[in-house]
Design an enzyme around this catalytic site. Structure first.
Site, PDB file in Angstrom:
ATOM      1  N   GLY A 239     132.298  -8.762  -8.871  1.00  0.00           N
ATOM      2  CA  GLY A 239     133.110  -7.806  -8.125  1.00  0.00           C
ATOM      3  C   GLY A 239     134.250  -7.161  -8.881  1.00  0.00           C
ATOM      4  N   GLU A 273     129.832 -14.418 -11.525  1.00  0.00           N
ATOM      5  CA  GLU A 273     128.638 -13.562 -11.510  1.00  0.00           C
ATOM      6  C   GLU A 273     128.987 -12.087 -11.712  1.00  0.00           C
ATOM      7  OE1 GLU A 273     126.006 -15.737  -7.986  1.00  0.00           O
ATOM      8  OE2 GLU A 273     127.300 -14.068  -7.503  1.00  0.00           O
ATOM      9  N   PRO A 274     129.631 -11.725 -12.782  1.00  0.00           N
ATOM     10  CA  PRO A 274     130.002 -10.320 -12.952  1.00  0.00           C
ATOM     11  C   PRO A 274     128.817  -9.475 -13.402  1.00  0.00           C
ATOM     12  CG  PRO A 274     130.638 -11.582 -14.870  1.00  0.00           C
ATOM     13  CD  PRO A 274     130.019 -12.566 -13.916  1.00  0.00           C
ATOM     14  N   GLY A 275     128.771  -8.253 -12.916  1.00  0.00           N
ATOM     15  CA  GLY A 275     127.748  -7.309 -13.375  1.00  0.00           C
ATOM     16  C   GLY A 275     128.432  -6.104 -13.995  1.00  0.00           C
ATOM     17  N   ARG A 312     124.839   7.011  -7.869  1.00  0.00           N
ATOM     18  CA  ARG A 312     126.173   6.600  -7.404  1.00  0.00           C
ATOM     19  C   ARG A 312     127.010   7.735  -6.805  1.00  0.00           C
ATOM     20  NH1 ARG A 312     129.805   4.416  -9.778  1.00  0.00           N
ATOM     21  NH2 ARG A 312     130.196   2.788  -8.251  1.00  0.00           N
ATOM     22  N   TYR A 316     127.790   6.834  -2.985  1.00  0.00           N
ATOM     23  CA  TYR A 316     129.142   6.301  -2.719  1.00  0.00           C
ATOM     24  C   TYR A 316     130.237   7.327  -2.987  1.00  0.00           C
ATOM     25  CZ  TYR A 316     126.306   2.200  -4.084  1.00  0.00           C
ATOM     26  OH  TYR A 316     125.317   1.277  -4.246  1.00  0.00           O
ATOM     27  N   CYS A 353     115.731  18.408  -4.942  1.00  0.00           N
ATOM     28  CA  CYS A 353     115.852  19.215  -3.728  1.00  0.00           C
ATOM     29  C   CYS A 353     116.710  18.517  -2.674  1.00  0.00           C
ATOM     30  CB  CYS A 353     114.467  19.481  -3.170  1.00  0.00           C
ATOM     31  SG  CYS A 353     113.442  20.216  -4.415  1.00  0.00           S
ATOM     32  N   TYR A 382     124.483  -0.208 -12.458  1.00  0.00           N
ATOM     33  CA  TYR A 382     123.978   0.470 -11.262  1.00  0.00           C
ATOM     34  C   TYR A 382     123.590   1.918 -11.561  1.00  0.00           C
ATOM     35  CZ  TYR A 382     126.132  -3.732  -9.490  1.00  0.00           C
ATOM     36  OH  TYR A 382     126.482  -5.042  -9.306  1.00  0.00           O
TER      37      TYR A 382
HETATM   38  N1  LLP Z   1     126.953 -11.472  -7.076  1.00  0.00           N
HETATM   39  C1  LLP Z   1     126.416 -11.033  -5.920  1.00  0.00           C
HETATM   40  C2  LLP Z   1     125.947 -11.997  -4.929  1.00  0.00           C
HETATM   41  C3  LLP Z   1     126.308  -9.641  -5.699  1.00  0.00           C
HETATM   42  O1  LLP Z   1     125.803  -9.206  -4.545  1.00  0.00           O
HETATM   43  C4  LLP Z   1     126.765  -8.735  -6.687  1.00  0.00           C
HETATM   44  C5  LLP Z   1     126.681  -7.294  -6.462  1.00  0.00           C
HETATM   45  C6  LLP Z   1     127.288  -9.261  -7.877  1.00  0.00           C
HETATM   46  C7  LLP Z   1     127.375 -10.641  -8.027  1.00  0.00           C
HETATM   47  C8  LLP Z   1     127.797  -8.385  -8.999  1.00  0.00           C
HETATM   48  O2  LLP Z   1     128.834  -7.590  -8.586  1.00  0.00           O
HETATM   49  P1  LLP Z   1     129.667  -6.727  -9.662  1.00  0.00           P
HETATM   50  O3  LLP Z   1     130.358  -7.697 -10.599  1.00  0.00           O
HETATM   51  O4  LLP Z   1     128.720  -5.875 -10.390  1.00  0.00           O
HETATM   52  O5  LLP Z   1     130.622  -5.955  -8.838  1.00  0.00           O
HETATM   53  N2  LLP Z   1     125.367  -0.421  -6.319  1.00  0.00           N
HETATM   54  C9  LLP Z   1     126.795  -0.557  -6.147  1.00  0.00           C
HETATM   55  C10 LLP Z   1     127.248  -1.972  -6.385  1.00  0.00           C
HETATM   56  C11 LLP Z   1     126.527  -2.990  -5.520  1.00  0.00           C
HETATM   57  C12 LLP Z   1     126.906  -4.412  -5.817  1.00  0.00           C
HETATM   58  C13 LLP Z   1     125.985  -5.367  -5.115  1.00  0.00           C
HETATM   59  N3  LLP Z   1     126.238  -6.742  -5.383  1.00  0.00           N
HETATM   60  C14 LLP Z   1     127.504   0.450  -7.035  1.00  0.00           C
HETATM   61  O6  LLP Z   1     126.846   1.202  -7.745  1.00  0.00           O
HETATM   62  O7  LLP Z   1     128.729   0.551  -6.984  1.00  0.00           O
END
Ligand code: LLP
Length: 429
Positions: A239, A273-275, A312, A316, A353, A382
């Site tokens: 997050g 769990e960072p993405g 995105r 959003y 379109c 994403y």
């Molecule tokens: N852990 C869980 C259980 C999650 O659902 C997520 C993201 C993460 C970790 C990683 O979150 P992060 O560190 O990346 O914020 N598509 C959207 C973001 C959706 C995130 C969904 N869950 C966007 O493009 O902003």
């Protein structure tokens, strides 16, 4: 912050001039900087070194095998949400003991696969799912390790579509229900329920919501202890927000400083769990300008990438910085932006379109000509992972730069890929 920088008038990814690369790889394409990716992972690892957590990179942000295996080599685990991600995770070389699996809708088959592979644990989101995992584990004569995903009901102050820790969201289990589950945990004979999980949302730029969620969970850990329920893991999710425009997100160090004291109190093994924090600024989408279309109301810059490649902005209203890959005609400031008097307000749009097919609206940009290349920044997370074949567009190539070398880490799809698996019923022939 990232390794996409101007040298003279040209944008470089590490030591490679993006314009040179785009002569070899057809636009549009995603371009990733290995160094940026690894630097972000290391920043987080360093900030948390006093507790040596397991950092499970969230594959949903970008599941390209090159990205995942680069991080796995650095010691990362993987956070997955589907059988498909589990499959890709195994191809990335990660140890199953470093895979955590979240999702409100795991199927029987997906649970079986994960149990056979022997993942670290499932993050479980409902009582019904708990019963299902118990049943599947019993049939396989295995024990399943499980963390209960708590919904701590905190407001993360981010876009409503990426808020996940309010009770109105479908995710996690409230404290009371979770407590009851722990009290009757012996009924689930094939489950070892020994962890807690939270993930309150994405693109969260301040530490406060994390602190308040983690505090609530830490209190819950203490409450369980009183009932002689001991846990092993606390997974604090992902997050962490990044800079897309002018946000000032907490740094890895600031985040660690805010949450470490509470995490240490719990005495549990910590998982992150960072993405986005790791992959977001490590990638750009390179697009070419096809046409400039002036109407009475607007100037549209039509590019060859579309919302199917990066959804995105459409989904959003997300802001992505857009930079020219070469500054040809006009002087610019050191930041890469043209000086104000040379900028024009334009909409950058794709060929799809839909009126939602845009990357920027009323954006002040240096004068743009047909044939120019543009970099859509902050597209590493994403971006490709949410791309689709809408309008029968082939999904684009992905390229990774490591210093002065580039690697095609995913080929652009062909038209044949578009019909793979499709058939016309014989009676229609
Ligand atoms: N852990 C869980 C259980 C999650 O659902 C997520 C993201 C993460 C970790 C990683 O979150 P992060 O560190 O990346 O914020 N598509 C959207 C973001 C959706 C995130 C969904 N869950 C966007 O493009 O902003």
């Amino acid at each position: 912050m990232h390794d996409f920088k101007y040298k003279g008038n040209s944008l470089y990814c590490e030591s490679i001039r993006v314009e040179d690369l785009s002569k070899k790889v057809a636009t549009p394409f995603y371009l990733y900087s290995y160094k940026t990716l690894i630097d972000h992972f290391r920043k987080l690892k360093k900030a948390f070194r006093s507790i040596n957590p397991l950092i499970c990179y969230s594959m949903k942000a970008n599941s390209n095998l090159a990205i995942c295996s680069s991080l796995v080599k650095e010691g990362a685990g993987l956070d997955i949400v589907s059988g498909g991600e589990l499959f890709k995770a195994t191809k990335s070389g990660v140890s199953p003991k470093k895979i955590v699996y979240a999702s409100v809708g795991k199927t029987q088959k997906e649970i079986q696969q994960a149990l056979k592979i022997g993942i670290l644990f499932f993050n479980v989101e409902s009582e019904a799912e708990l019963e299902n995992i118990n049943r599947v584990a019993r049939n396989l004569k295995k024990d399943a390790k499980v963390a209960i995903r708590i919904n701590p009901d905190v407001e993360p102050k981010t876009h409503q579509y990426i808020t996940t820790g309010r009770l109105t969201n479908k995710f996690g289990i409230d404290f009371r229900t979770a407590k009851n589950i722990f009290l009757k945990r012996k009924e689930f004979r094939n489950l070892k329920i020994n962890g807690l999980h939270i993930h309150i949302g994405s693109q969260i730029i301040k530490s406060a919501p994390f602190v308040s969620a983690i505090k609530r969970v830490a209190n819950f850990v203490a409450e369980l202890k009183k009932e002689l329920i001991d846990l092993e893991f606390l997974n604090i999710g992902g997050g962490l927000g990044i800079i897309y425009k002018d946000e000032k997100p907490q740094t890895a160090d600031e985040f660690a400083k805010a949450v470490l004291p509470i995490l240490k109190q719990t005495g549990l093994k910590i998982i992150l769990e960072p993405g986005r924090f790791i992959a977001g600024n490590a990638g750009i989408l390179v697009a070419k300008v096809l046409y400039i279309k002036k109407t009475k109301a607007k100037t549209f810059v039509i590019v060859d990438a579309g919302m199917n490649d990066l959804i995105r902005p459409a989904l959003y209203s997300a802001y992505h910085e857009i930079l020219p890959i070469e500054h040809r005609a006009f002087p610019r400031l050191r930041s890469g932006q043209a000086s104000i008097e040379h900028r024009k307000k334009v909409d950058i749009v794709g060929p799809i379109c839909e009126s939602a097919d845009f990357f920027a609206k009323d954006r002040l940009l240096p004068r743009i000509n047909e044939g120019d290349l543009l970099a859509i920044m902050g597209a590493g997370a994403y971006g490709f992972s949410m791309s689709s074949n809408y309008n029968c567009r082939s999904r684009v190539a992905e390229v990774m730069v490591i210093k002065n070398k580039f690697f095609i880490t995913r080929k652009r799809e062909t038209y044949n890929d578009l019909i793979r698996g499709e058939t016309i019923p014989s009676i229609l022939k």
